[in-house]
Design a protein around this motif. Structure first.
Motif, PDB file in Angstrom:
ATOM      1  N   GLU A 149       0.837  -1.216   0.000  1.00  0.00           N
ATOM      2  CA  GLU A 149       0.000   0.000   0.000  1.00  0.00           C
ATOM      3  C   GLU A 149       0.867   1.259   0.000  1.00  0.00           C
ATOM      4  OE1 GLU A 149       0.425  -2.118   2.434  1.00  0.00           O
ATOM      5  OE2 GLU A 149       0.933  -0.980   4.231  1.00  0.00           O
ATOM      6  N   TYR A 161       3.904   1.225  -1.764  1.00  0.00           N
ATOM      7  CA  TYR A 161       4.918   0.889  -2.777  1.00  0.00           C
ATOM      8  C   TYR A 161       6.193   0.335  -2.142  1.00  0.00           C
ATOM      9  CZ  TYR A 161       2.322   3.201  -6.545  1.00  0.00           C
ATOM     10  OH  TYR A 161       1.391   3.550  -7.468  1.00  0.00           O
ATOM     11  N   ALA A 211       9.529   2.064  -3.615  1.00  0.00           N
ATOM     12  CA  ALA A 211       9.620   3.504  -3.912  1.00  0.00           C
ATOM     13  C   ALA A 211      10.638   4.203  -3.025  1.00  0.00           C
ATOM     14  CB  ALA A 211       8.253   4.151  -3.759  1.00  0.00           C
ATOM     15  N   GLY A 212      11.514   3.432  -2.379  1.00  0.00           N
ATOM     16  CA  GLY A 212      12.611   4.075  -1.641  1.00  0.00           C
ATOM     17  C   GLY A 212      12.358   4.192  -0.162  1.00  0.00           C
ATOM     18  N   ALA A 213      13.241   4.942   0.482  1.00  0.00           N
ATOM     19  CA  ALA A 213      13.119   5.119   1.929  1.00  0.00           C
ATOM     20  C   ALA A 213      11.797   5.806   2.245  1.00  0.00           C
ATOM     21  CB  ALA A 213      14.289   5.957   2.440  1.00  0.00           C
ATOM     22  N   PHE A 246      22.071   3.659   8.605  1.00  0.00           N
ATOM     23  CA  PHE A 246      22.750   2.905   7.552  1.00  0.00           C
ATOM     24  C   PHE A 246      23.568   1.725   8.077  1.00  0.00           C
ATOM     25  CE2 PHE A 246      22.088   7.185   5.753  1.00  0.00           C
ATOM     26  CZ  PHE A 246      21.094   6.807   4.868  1.00  0.00           C
ATOM     27  N   TRP A 266      22.069  -1.305   6.707  1.00  0.00           N
ATOM     28  CA  TRP A 266      22.377  -1.482   5.279  1.00  0.00           C
ATOM     29  C   TRP A 266      23.773  -2.082   5.093  1.00  0.00           C
ATOM     30  CZ3 TRP A 266      19.331  -0.026   0.962  1.00  0.00           C
ATOM     31  CH2 TRP A 266      18.143   0.659   1.273  1.00  0.00           C
ATOM     32  N   PHE A 315       8.261   0.511  -9.884  1.00  0.00           N
ATOM     33  CA  PHE A 315       9.224   1.546  -9.501  1.00  0.00           C
ATOM     34  C   PHE A 315      10.331   0.962  -8.625  1.00  0.00           C
ATOM     35  CE2 PHE A 315       5.305   4.229  -9.947  1.00  0.00           C
ATOM     36  CZ  PHE A 315       5.744   4.952 -11.054  1.00  0.00           C
ATOM     37  N   GLY A 335      15.199   5.439  -5.370  1.00  0.00           N
ATOM     38  CA  GLY A 335      15.951   5.818  -4.176  1.00  0.00           C
ATOM     39  C   GLY A 335      16.511   4.626  -3.428  1.00  0.00           C
ATOM     40  N   GLY A 336      16.123   4.514  -2.155  1.00  0.00           N
ATOM     41  CA  GLY A 336      16.598   3.395  -1.338  1.00  0.00           C
ATOM     42  C   GLY A 336      16.236   2.040  -1.929  1.00  0.00           C
ATOM     43  N   PRO A 393      15.421   9.761  -7.100  1.00  0.00           N
ATOM     44  CA  PRO A 393      14.702  11.042  -7.024  1.00  0.00           C
ATOM     45  C   PRO A 393      15.100  11.899  -5.822  1.00  0.00           C
ATOM     46  CG  PRO A 393      13.250   9.213  -6.402  1.00  0.00           C
ATOM     47  CD  PRO A 393      14.613   8.641  -6.616  1.00  0.00           C
ATOM     48  N   GLY A 425      21.836   7.821   0.223  1.00  0.00           N
ATOM     49  CA  GLY A 425      22.669   7.670   1.422  1.00  0.00           C
ATOM     50  C   GLY A 425      23.043   6.239   1.731  1.00  0.00           C
ATOM     51  N   ALA A 426      22.453   5.303   0.986  1.00  0.00           N
ATOM     52  CA  ALA A 426      22.711   3.886   1.282  1.00  0.00           C
ATOM     53  C   ALA A 426      23.548   3.250   0.173  1.00  0.00           C
ATOM     54  CB  ALA A 426      21.400   3.134   1.477  1.00  0.00           C
ATOM     55  N   ARG A 447      13.911   9.085 -14.634  1.00  0.00           N
ATOM     56  CA  ARG A 447      13.624   7.654 -14.566  1.00  0.00           C
ATOM     57  C   ARG A 447      14.325   6.914 -15.690  1.00  0.00           C
ATOM     58  NH1 ARG A 447       7.438   7.902 -12.916  1.00  0.00           N
ATOM     59  NH2 ARG A 447       7.739   8.849 -10.859  1.00  0.00           N
TER      60      ARG A 447
HETATM   61  C1  HXC Z   1       6.654   7.168   2.062  1.00  0.00           C
HETATM   62  C2  HXC Z   1       5.477   6.693   0.168  1.00  0.00           C
HETATM   63  C3  HXC Z   1       6.677   6.631  -0.583  1.00  0.00           C
HETATM   64  C4  HXC Z   1       7.918   6.862   0.105  1.00  0.00           C
HETATM   65  C5  HXC Z   1       5.033   6.227  -1.909  1.00  0.00           C
HETATM   66  N1  HXC Z   1       4.503   6.425  -0.695  1.00  0.00           N
HETATM   67  N2  HXC Z   1       6.360   6.350  -1.865  1.00  0.00           N
HETATM   68  N3  HXC Z   1       5.475   6.966   1.469  1.00  0.00           N
HETATM   69  N4  HXC Z   1       7.840   7.134   1.415  1.00  0.00           N
HETATM   70  N5  HXC Z   1       9.094   6.806  -0.515  1.00  0.00           N
HETATM   71  C6  HXC Z   1       3.072   6.403  -0.328  1.00  0.00           C
HETATM   72  C7  HXC Z   1       2.329   7.643  -0.771  1.00  0.00           C
HETATM   73  O1  HXC Z   1       2.524   8.686   0.133  1.00  0.00           O
HETATM   74  C8  HXC Z   1       0.911   7.128  -0.781  1.00  0.00           C
HETATM   75  O2  HXC Z   1       0.417   7.096   0.545  1.00  0.00           O
HETATM   76  C9  HXC Z   1       1.057   5.704  -1.237  1.00  0.00           C
HETATM   77  O3  HXC Z   1       2.421   5.333  -0.987  1.00  0.00           O
HETATM   78  C10 HXC Z   1       0.790   5.552  -2.715  1.00  0.00           C
HETATM   79  O4  HXC Z   1       1.603   6.471  -3.422  1.00  0.00           O
HETATM   80  P1  HXC Z   1       1.027   7.570  -4.469  1.00  0.00           P
HETATM   81  O5  HXC Z   1       2.016   8.666  -4.564  1.00  0.00           O
HETATM   82  O6  HXC Z   1      -0.387   7.927  -4.125  1.00  0.00           O
HETATM   83  O7  HXC Z   1       1.017   6.707  -5.810  1.00  0.00           O
HETATM   84  P2  HXC Z   1       1.390   7.131  -7.307  1.00  0.00           P
HETATM   85  O8  HXC Z   1       0.727   8.436  -7.657  1.00  0.00           O
HETATM   86  O9  HXC Z   1       1.087   5.930  -8.132  1.00  0.00           O
HETATM   87  O10 HXC Z   1       2.964   7.396  -7.315  1.00  0.00           O
HETATM   88  C11 HXC Z   1       3.876   6.384  -6.987  1.00  0.00           C
HETATM   89  C12 HXC Z   1       5.313   6.976  -6.826  1.00  0.00           C
HETATM   90  C13 HXC Z   1       5.266   8.150  -5.831  1.00  0.00           C
HETATM   91  C14 HXC Z   1       5.838   7.440  -8.167  1.00  0.00           C
HETATM   92  C15 HXC Z   1       6.191   5.821  -6.321  1.00  0.00           C
HETATM   93  O11 HXC Z   1       4.586   7.728  -4.637  1.00  0.00           O
HETATM   94  C16 HXC Z   1       6.602   8.678  -5.455  1.00  0.00           C
HETATM   95  O12 HXC Z   1       7.191   9.440  -6.181  1.00  0.00           O
HETATM   96  N6  HXC Z   1       7.094   8.288  -4.264  1.00  0.00           N
HETATM   97  C17 HXC Z   1       8.307   8.844  -3.695  1.00  0.00           C
HETATM   98  C18 HXC Z   1       9.513   8.294  -4.413  1.00  0.00           C
HETATM   99  C19 HXC Z   1      10.798   8.879  -3.831  1.00  0.00           C
HETATM  100  O13 HXC Z   1      10.999  10.097  -3.813  1.00  0.00           O
HETATM  101  N7  HXC Z   1      11.693   8.017  -3.363  1.00  0.00           N
HETATM  102  C20 HXC Z   1      12.941   8.397  -2.771  1.00  0.00           C
HETATM  103  C21 HXC Z   1      12.784   8.476  -1.282  1.00  0.00           C
HETATM  104  S1  HXC Z   1      14.223   9.104  -0.528  1.00  0.00           S
HETATM  105  P3  HXC Z   1      -1.110   7.488   0.898  1.00  0.00           P
HETATM  106  O14 HXC Z   1      -1.147   7.444   2.393  1.00  0.00           O
HETATM  107  O15 HXC Z   1      -1.345   8.835   0.289  1.00  0.00           O
HETATM  108  O16 HXC Z   1      -1.919   6.398   0.245  1.00  0.00           O
HETATM  109  C22 HXC Z   1      15.275   7.805  -0.417  1.00  0.00           C
HETATM  110  C23 HXC Z   1      16.553   8.074   0.285  1.00  0.00           C
HETATM  111  C24 HXC Z   1      17.344   6.839   0.451  1.00  0.00           C
HETATM  112  O17 HXC Z   1      14.998   6.736  -0.852  1.00  0.00           O
HETATM  113  C25 HXC Z   1      18.303   6.969   1.563  1.00  0.00           C
HETATM  114  C26 HXC Z   1      18.792   5.664   2.027  1.00  0.00           C
HETATM  115  C27 HXC Z   1      17.794   4.765   2.652  1.00  0.00           C
END
Ligand code: HXC
Length: 257
Positions: free
Chosen positions: A23, A25, A63-65, A84, A87, A104, A107-108, A130, A139-140, A164
């Protein structure tokens, strides 16, 4: 403790870890990463498991951290939590780690895939870092592992734009092993895993150990290390069996030691 965010099971000689927070991702909160790493370590020490396969439940690998968990973090809270450290434990595993990814891989989630030894993806898979758009950065291990795989010039472009990367490009760049249609991904990855699992355990293990050195040591130091591993294999039953079987023109039966 029962894991909350992953499903772990043993399927023949394959240890399977499924990220199970669909739910969101499969956004990786700290508890989830710890559960993933603990499952990996359990399989790494379990003699019945030869290969570890990772995949994501639902629409995407990850979808990452978890951004919500990080939104209020400070340098001090990060330093004290040391998120970390978990990790880093992945790099110390000995058994082959295979990631089967789809949707997808951000990120993490991308960093988790890059920490695996082999990556298989569906044609629709999209990889990206992203973090730049969130005002942070990987960071990981993302900046290091991506750069080691594809070189500085190309890595910087992906890291700065956050664009992407389609699976086809990830394959051309040598980031992933193969693209497999979604309905065949699991079967394909399990076949690869089973083939590796059928190989002599010590050879597989010391090959990984030697290949890891290629990224960190000079050529000569790496070759010295390789040679030690090569010699060590002459102390295994599987070397005796493998070479005897060849000489006797029969199929070997490996014991895994
Ligand atoms: C927390 C997340 C999330 C994330 C998605 N969700 N990605 N919550 N952290 N990384 C949640 C949304 O808030 C939403 O919650 C639900 O999952 C469904 O996502 P939607 O955005 O509504 O879906 P969609 O429009 O289909 O888009 C999917 C998506 C987008 C493209 C994956 O959610 C997105 O861009 N997510 C963030 C991706 C990102 O920036 N990742 C990098 C994170 S930083 P609700 O409650 O609204 O249903 C990182 C740093 C790493 O990874 C450092 C080392 C660990």
């Amino acid at each position: 403790l029962t894991p909350q965010y992953v499903k772990a099971s043993i399927d023949g000689r394959i240890g399977r870890i499924r990220l199970n927070r669909p739910e969101r991702y499969n956004a990786l909160n700290r508890a989830m990463i710890r559960e993933i790493v603990e499952a990996m370590e359990r399989f790494d020490q379990d003699e019945t498991v030869a290969v570890i396969v990772l995949n994501g439940e639902g629409k995407s690998f990850s979808a990452g951290a978890d951004i919500e968990e990080m939104v209020d973090a400070t340098p001090v809270s990060m330093e004290l939590l040391d998120p970390f450290a978990d990790w880093d434990r992945i790099s110390r595993l000995h058994k082959p780690l295979i990631a089967a990814v789809h949707g997808f891989v951000l990120g993490g989630g991308f960093e988790l895939a890059l920490a695996c030894d082999l990556i298989y993806a569906t044609p629709e898979t999209q990889f990206a870092f992203p973090e730049v758009g969130l005002g942070v950065m990987p960071g990981a291990g993302g900046t290091q592992r991506l750069t080691k795989r594809i070189g500085r010039t190309r890595a910087l472009e992906w890291l700065w734009t956050g664009d992407r990367m389609p699976a086809s490009e990830a394959q051309q760049l040598g980031i992933i092993n193969r693209i497999v249609e979604a309905d065949q991904l699991e079967a394909h990855v399990l076949t690869v895993a089973e083939r590796i699992a059928a190989q002599p355990v010590m050879s597989v293990r010391l090959i990984k150990d030697a290949v890891d050195k290629a990224g960190n040591l000079s050529l000569q130091d790496g070759m010295d290390h390789e040679r030690r591993n090569f010699y060590l294999l002459f102390g295994t039953n599987d070397q005796t069996e493998g070479m005897q079987a060849f000489v006797e023109k029969r199929q070997p039966t490996f014991k895994g030691n």
